[in-house]
Design an enzyme around this catalytic site. Structure first.
Site, mmCIF file in Angstrom:
data_model
loop_
_atom_site.group_PDB
_atom_site.id
_atom_site.type_symbol
_atom_site.label_atom_id
_atom_site.label_comp_id
_atom_site.label_asym_id
_atom_site.label_seq_id
_atom_site.Cartn_x
_atom_site.Cartn_y
_atom_site.Cartn_z
ATOM 1 N N SER A 142 -13.592 -56.158 0.307
ATOM 2 C CA SER A 142 -12.382 -56.874 0.710
ATOM 3 C C SER A 142 -12.668 -58.363 0.680
ATOM 4 O O SER A 142 -13.833 -58.773 0.779
ATOM 5 C CB SER A 142 -12.000 -56.455 2.137
ATOM 6 O OG SER A 142 -11.006 -57.302 2.663
ATOM 7 N N TYR A 155 -13.384 -54.698 11.476
ATOM 8 C CA TYR A 155 -13.170 -54.290 10.085
ATOM 9 C C TYR A 155 -13.912 -55.217 9.119
ATOM 10 O O TYR A 155 -14.614 -54.761 8.210
ATOM 11 C CB TYR A 155 -11.663 -54.285 9.800
ATOM 12 C CG TYR A 155 -11.304 -54.124 8.345
ATOM 13 C CD1 TYR A 155 -11.605 -52.953 7.654
ATOM 14 C CD2 TYR A 155 -10.651 -55.149 7.652
ATOM 15 C CE1 TYR A 155 -11.279 -52.813 6.314
ATOM 16 C CE2 TYR A 155 -10.313 -55.006 6.320
ATOM 17 C CZ TYR A 155 -10.634 -53.841 5.649
ATOM 18 O OH TYR A 155 -10.313 -53.702 4.326
HETATM 19 N N1 LIG Z 1 -4.595 -52.687 1.635
HETATM 20 C C1 LIG Z 1 -5.256 -53.838 1.702
HETATM 21 O O1 LIG Z 1 -4.653 -54.902 1.971
HETATM 22 C C2 LIG Z 1 -6.731 -53.865 1.441
HETATM 23 C C3 LIG Z 1 -7.339 -55.123 1.257
HETATM 24 C C4 LIG Z 1 -8.702 -55.180 1.022
HETATM 25 C C5 LIG Z 1 -9.442 -54.019 0.951
HETATM 26 N N2 LIG Z 1 -8.844 -52.804 1.142
HETATM 27 C C6 LIG Z 1 -9.686 -51.604 1.090
HETATM 28 O O2 LIG Z 1 -9.157 -50.696 0.155
HETATM 29 C C7 LIG Z 1 -9.597 -49.377 0.476
HETATM 30 C C8 LIG Z 1 -8.419 -48.422 0.379
HETATM 31 O O3 LIG Z 1 -7.470 -48.758 1.377
HETATM 32 P P1 LIG Z 1 -5.894 -48.713 1.149
HETATM 33 O O4 LIG Z 1 -5.372 -50.090 1.303
HETATM 34 O O5 LIG Z 1 -5.557 -47.968 -0.072
HETATM 35 O O6 LIG Z 1 -5.440 -47.932 2.465
HETATM 36 P P2 LIG Z 1 -4.818 -46.478 2.690
HETATM 37 O O7 LIG Z 1 -3.570 -46.322 1.912
HETATM 38 O O8 LIG Z 1 -4.758 -46.300 4.167
HETATM 39 O O9 LIG Z 1 -5.925 -45.490 2.076
HETATM 40 C C9 LIG Z 1 -7.139 -45.272 2.716
HETATM 41 C C10 LIG Z 1 -7.779 -44.032 2.141
HETATM 42 O O10 LIG Z 1 -9.056 -43.827 2.773
HETATM 43 C C11 LIG Z 1 -9.168 -42.468 3.116
HETATM 44 N N3 LIG Z 1 -10.082 -42.260 4.242
HETATM 45 C C12 LIG Z 1 -10.075 -42.890 5.442
HETATM 46 N N4 LIG Z 1 -11.051 -42.394 6.218
HETATM 47 C C13 LIG Z 1 -11.698 -41.445 5.480
HETATM 48 C C14 LIG Z 1 -12.789 -40.565 5.710
HETATM 49 N N5 LIG Z 1 -13.445 -40.540 6.878
HETATM 50 N N6 LIG Z 1 -13.174 -39.702 4.727
HETATM 51 C C15 LIG Z 1 -12.515 -39.706 3.553
HETATM 52 N N7 LIG Z 1 -11.475 -40.505 3.255
HETATM 53 C C16 LIG Z 1 -11.066 -41.359 4.222
HETATM 54 C C17 LIG Z 1 -7.746 -42.021 3.433
HETATM 55 O O11 LIG Z 1 -7.602 -40.637 3.172
HETATM 56 P P3 LIG Z 1 -7.490 -39.465 4.264
HETATM 57 O O12 LIG Z 1 -6.937 -40.075 5.517
HETATM 58 O O13 LIG Z 1 -6.630 -38.465 3.618
HETATM 59 O O14 LIG Z 1 -8.877 -38.998 4.399
HETATM 60 C C18 LIG Z 1 -6.955 -42.785 2.390
HETATM 61 O O15 LIG Z 1 -6.872 -42.056 1.194
HETATM 62 C C19 LIG Z 1 -10.232 -49.462 1.854
HETATM 63 O O16 LIG Z 1 -11.635 -49.462 1.714
HETATM 64 C C20 LIG Z 1 -9.752 -50.811 2.377
HETATM 65 O O17 LIG Z 1 -10.660 -51.362 3.294
HETATM 66 C C21 LIG Z 1 -7.504 -52.707 1.382
#
Ligand SMILES: NC(=O)c1ccc[n+]([C@@H]2O[C@H](COP(=O)([O-])OP(=O)(O)OC[C@H]3O[C@@H](n4cnc5c(N)ncnc54)[C@H](OP(=O)(O)O)[C@@H]3O)[C@@H](O)[C@H]2O)c1
Length: 298
Positions: A142, A155
């Site tokens: 991130s 985080y």
């Molecule tokens: N959205 C943003 O603004 C942003 C910015 C920078 C970085 N990121 C990073 O991008 C990545 C994806 O996030 P996103 O934005 O797509 O959010 P999201 O829509 O909430 O997706 C998060 C995913 O992680 C999975 N997950 C969470 N805990 C888990 C566990 N213990 N075991 C397996 N899977 C798990 C969830 O699946 P289940 O709950 O089904 O397991 C879900 O598929 C993350 O690493 C986040 O830190 C996001």
């Protein structure tokens, strides 16, 4: 189209992981899409099939060793022991809240998923890549691994850790022909914000010294949402890191994130602190609750 690869994407039930899994499958790769929510995986498999792609669902909790062992066995079984070419470590969530209110268990939970889960998956799927002398690991970090926002300290600490681990892994694994790329997204439209707001709910007690700030958290979230990009910008980086002969070490996406990072590097810390406190609403007047109040669910 590049040569077909076997790609495992964690956190594929929503957001970035789901979008990336679909795109990779429609580009002809065999994708193992992993996550804890089975119905979400089923609908992803169907959507990929309609688009002419193949996705293998993988029920996986990255914090549980038995779950990872099972996932590895399933992948090896499906690929005749060959394993995967590319591992996309994307699963993660944000535990948002004032740091002094976050318990040790909550802080450990953040690291269990975002850091230890990523490392456990990497260890589990490396051996076959090393045996072949080629492979790729793509870690979704991130911009919060380079700069820190108030209320996001827990985080962002995990994403700083992902930066260090990715940098060390990149050099340690290079001699084995394994590339390690780090993706550093800014704000992206996914379920991330909703999940973070759910977590925040537990700190929203009227007697918390932070109640005034937390009361307007939704407003702040909406401000961030207005500048957020779609998941496709991250998917493009994941596709590049998976398919290109020379993947990059880092991908900062969307492009505007470079300007934010540059501002943090060039401007005095005092200015950036003032700006962040203004945006979040961390002003003396908004922190006027009794100082002796319990911090959690007051
Ligand atoms: N959205 C943003 O603004 C942003 C910015 C920078 C970085 N990121 C990073 O991008 C990545 C994806 O996030 P996103 O934005 O797509 O959010 P999201 O829509 O909430 O997706 C998060 C995913 O992680 C999975 N997950 C969470 N805990 C888990 C566990 N213990 N075991 C397996 N899977 C798990 C969830 O699946 P289940 O709950 O089904 O397991 C879900 O598929 C993350 O690493 C986040 O830190 C996001």
């Amino acid at each position: 189209m590049s040569q077909q690869q076997v790609i495992l994407v964690t956190g594929a039930t929503s957001g970035i992981g789901r979008h990336a899994a679909l795109e990779l499958a429609t580009r002809g790769h065999l994708v193992f899409a992993a996550g804890r929510r089975e119905p979400a995986l089923r609908s992803l498999v169907e959507e990929a099939a309609r688009a002419g792609g193949r996705i293998e669902p993988l029920v996986l909790d990255v914090t549980r060793e038995d779950s990872i062992v099972e996932a590895r066995a399933h992948v090896l079984g499906t690929t005749d022991g060959r394993g995967i070419d590319v591992l996309v470590n994307n699963a993660g969530y944000g535990h948002v809240g004032p740091l002094e209110s976050i318990t040790d268990d909550e802080l450990r939970g953040q690291f269990d998923t975002n850091v230890f889960g990523l490392m456990a998956m990497t260890r589990a799927f490396l051996p076959e890549m090393r045996a072949r002398g080629r492979g790729r690991i793509i870690n979704v970090g991130s911009m919060g691994g380079r700069v820190t926002f108030p209320l996001m300290g827990a985080y962002h600490a995990t994403k700083y850790a992902v930066e260090a681990l990715s940098d060390a892994l990149r050099n340690e694994l290079a001699p084995f022909g394994i590339h390690v790329s780090l993706i550093e997204p800014g704000a992206i439209h996914t379920e991330f914000g909703d999940r973070a707001m759910d977590v925040l709910e537990r700190y929203r007690a009227s007697r918390s010294p932070y109640a005034g700030v937390l009361a307007r958290a939704e407003e702040v979230r909406q401000q961030f949402d207005r500048t957020a990009a779609g998941p496709e910008v991250v998917t493009n980086a994941i596709v590049h890191a998976s398919e290109r002969r020379r993947p990059r070490a880092r991908y900062v996406v969307p492009f505007s994130t470079h300007f934010a990072l540059l501002a943090f590097r060039l401007l005095p810390t005092r200015w950036m602190d003032g700006l962040l406190r203004m945006v979040i609403g961390l002003r003396w007047g908004s922190l006027s609750a009794p100082r002796s109040a319990p911090l959690l669910n007051g």
